[in-house]
Design an enzyme around this catalytic site. Structure first.
Site, PDB file in Angstrom:
ATOM      1  N   ARG A 167       0.845  -1.195   0.000  1.00 32.92           N
ATOM      2  CA  ARG A 167       0.000   0.000   0.000  1.00 32.92           C
ATOM      3  C   ARG A 167       0.882   1.247   0.000  1.00 32.92           C
ATOM      4  NH1 ARG A 167      -4.807   1.391   4.313  1.00 32.92           N
ATOM      5  NH2 ARG A 167      -3.109   1.337   5.843  1.00 32.92           N
ATOM      6  N   ASP A 447      -3.930   3.414  14.457  1.00 34.58           N
ATOM      7  CA  ASP A 447      -3.107   3.975  13.391  1.00 34.58           C
ATOM      8  C   ASP A 447      -3.665   5.346  13.039  1.00 34.58           C
ATOM      9  OD1 ASP A 447      -5.347   3.520  11.830  1.00 34.58           O
ATOM     10  OD2 ASP A 447      -4.362   2.134  10.450  1.00 34.58           O
TER      11      ASP A 447
END
Length: 542
Positions: A167, A447
């Protein structure tokens, strides 16, 4: 002390950092490849970012997202994506994490079908983090990655590792360490370009990609840009068209109205969509930041069973399976709780419940954040999905309207929920400024996405719910069970208290507590909700 700066001999890319030790990644040929990508595609990227700003201005003025009239034919016509490679036919459990060396090895060995190596939300983009990550992934692709601890423990990749999917950063993030012709490069093109330049041919030879997760897209045109970037890279690296495959994270509210269109734009390389649930909740808050009647209750109550999230998930499944693509479930943020068996079992029960909901709804796989959760999720998917995927589950029963996707759920805001948001966004931001992109807080792996939810909720509550205690916001369905007034005095007190605790703790980012508090206080007091925490924080990154 001045940051070392060097213009390499290709005369195209400037590196604004000491790149000693990274010469094998930052070769003249690799940097020339980056320069080509920037010069060919950055103007389009900037145009698309301006289109985002214009759409948001419309939402701030009272407008709401909707299905596009100009793309009705794409939604209503019959077409499918290109055939999906054998390596990606079974994705029942995927594990995600940053591109740190030990993490990569453990994730590849975890038993998951796929490992998503993350340059984005779980990684703070320091120069060392990003470039070490490129070295680590190159070594993983080459089969040479190993790691030894100071105590003598040795890690290496076992046979039959998870399939690697990378990613890169989203289109909105620039990279302050790389510039071309005096302009900063897109972080997305740096991450993608360096990875494919060094690894695409080797992965293609082994029929393992390269494969990507694409984050934070808001429109089909942004997906089309990725298709053009990948096609250009395939041409330059002499790979067949369509070699590179992509799964798109549907993690923005505008993208939920363009799922067919996004798959269509990437139809020769799309393999699926993913319910990026945490970023999606953040995007709901951010997109509707000006709408007083769209407030969400405290984040612990915003579960995937909420009607607006259930509608989003089921629409994604229906869309993907109609087009021959996989519908991936979302992240379980829980992590094992050591030393407390009862609490650990409660956490695992939440994971099982979430994964059971996903597999019974028709998802083809799911995400976990910790290797210990791989067997937990896999047991559920193995029991209820004995086949490699559920493309046969077409969900023709699903009928999702604009109103369903936009409807705010009922719920409450308590002082405890308010305080938890302050603590999470402070501790995460401080750790991020110190170079750490994923942080365990109260047995959840936080996160950037979950920190953004906390930050956006604080801003909305303070700017739209500053009302007498016990009353309900206009047009909303929120309650304040402990009659806690939501005001800046409460916020400032909570921020000061948590800053003091963090500063005196052993938690990650303790030394950056004051900087994080100053940044978050300024963003929360601002008249407009900032688009991303990571943009102003980037200049302070350690």
């Amino acid at each position: 002390m001045a940051v070392p700066q060097e213009r390499l001999d290709i005369g195209a890319v400037e590196i604004h950092a000491d790149h000693t030790g990274y010469e094998s990644i930052l070769t003249p040929a690799a940097l020339g490849f980056l320069a080509q990508l920037h010069r060919r595609f950055d103007a389009t990227r900037q145009h698309l970012l301006q289109a985002r700003r214009e759409r948001q201005a419309g939402y701030d003025a009272g407008g709401l997202p909707d299905f596009r009239a100009d793309t009705r034919a794409i939604r209503e016509s019959d077409w499918t994506v290109a055939p999906i490679p054998a390596a990606l036919q079974d994705r029942r459990v995927e594990i995600t994490g940053p591109v740190e060396r030990k993490m990569i090895i453990n994730a590849l060995n975890s038993g998951a079908k796929v490992f998503m190596a993350d340059f984005e939300d779980s990684s703070a983009p320091t120069f060392a983090n990003q470039l070490d990550g490129q070295i680590n992934l190159r070594d993983a692709v080459n089969g040479t990655i190993e790691f030894s601890t100071p105590e003598g423990k040795h890690y290496r990749v076992n046979e039959n590792p998870a399939v690697l999917v990378v990613r890169p950063r989203g289109w909105h993030l620039h990279d302050k360490f790389f510039s071309v012709d005096g302009e900063p490069m897109a972080g997305a093109l740096v991450d993608f370009g360096l990875f494919v330049f060094h690894n695409a041919r080797a992965l293609h030879r082994r029929q393992r990609g390269p494969y990507f997760y694409l984050p934070k897209l808001e429109a089909m045109e942004e997906a089309a840009l990725w298709d053009e970037v990948m096609a250009a890279a395939e041409d330059e690296l002499q790979l067949p068209v369509g070699t590179m495959k992509a799964t798109v994270l549907i993690e923005t509210l505008p993208a939920a109205f363009q799922m067919h269109e996004i798959l269509h734009a990437l139809r020769r390389r799309a393999v699926g969509l993913n319910c990026g649930r945490w970023d999606y909740i953040f995007s709901y808050l951010k997109t509707l930041r000006g709408h007083r009647d769209r407030l969400l209750p405290e984040r612990g109550q915003v579960q995937m069973t909420a009607p607006f999230l259930k509608a989003y998930s089921e629409l994604l499944i229906q869309t993907c399976h109609r087009r021959g693509a996989f519908a991936m479930g979302g992240m379980a943020a829980q992590i094992p709780i050591k030393g407390d068996d009862a609490a650990n079992e409660l956490a695992l029960a939440k994971v099982r419940t979430d994964k059971l909901r996903e597999v019974q709804a028709g998802h083809d796989g799911t995400w976990v954040a910790h290797p210990a959760l791989v067997p937990v999720a896999q047991e559920i998917f193995d029991r209820y999905m004995p086949t490699p995927n559920q493309l046969r589950v077409l969900r023709k029963d699903v009928q999702v309207t604009r109103e369903q996707l936009l409807a705010a759920p009922n719920g409450t805001i308590s002082r405890a929920g308010f305080d938890n948001n302050v603590e999470v966004c402070l501790r995460y931001t401080a750790a991020w400024l110190d170079g750490l992109g994923c942080v365990p807080i109260h047995h959840l792996m936080e996160d950037a996405a979950t920190a953004e939810i906390a930050r956006a909720q604080l801003w909305q509550w303070l700017h739209h719910a500053d009302i007498p205690a016990g009353e309900t916001p206009t047009g909303g369905a929120l309650e304040f069970p402990d009659h806690a007034p939501i005001d800046f005095a409460l916020f400032d007190h909570a921020m000061a208290a948590h800053t003091h605790r963090l500063r005196d703790s052993q938690h990650p980012g303790a030394t950056r507590a004051d900087a994080a508090a100053a940044l978050l206080s300024a963003m929360t007091h601002a008249d407009q909700l900032g688009n991303f925490l990571t943009l102003p924080a980037y200049d302070q990154l350690g």
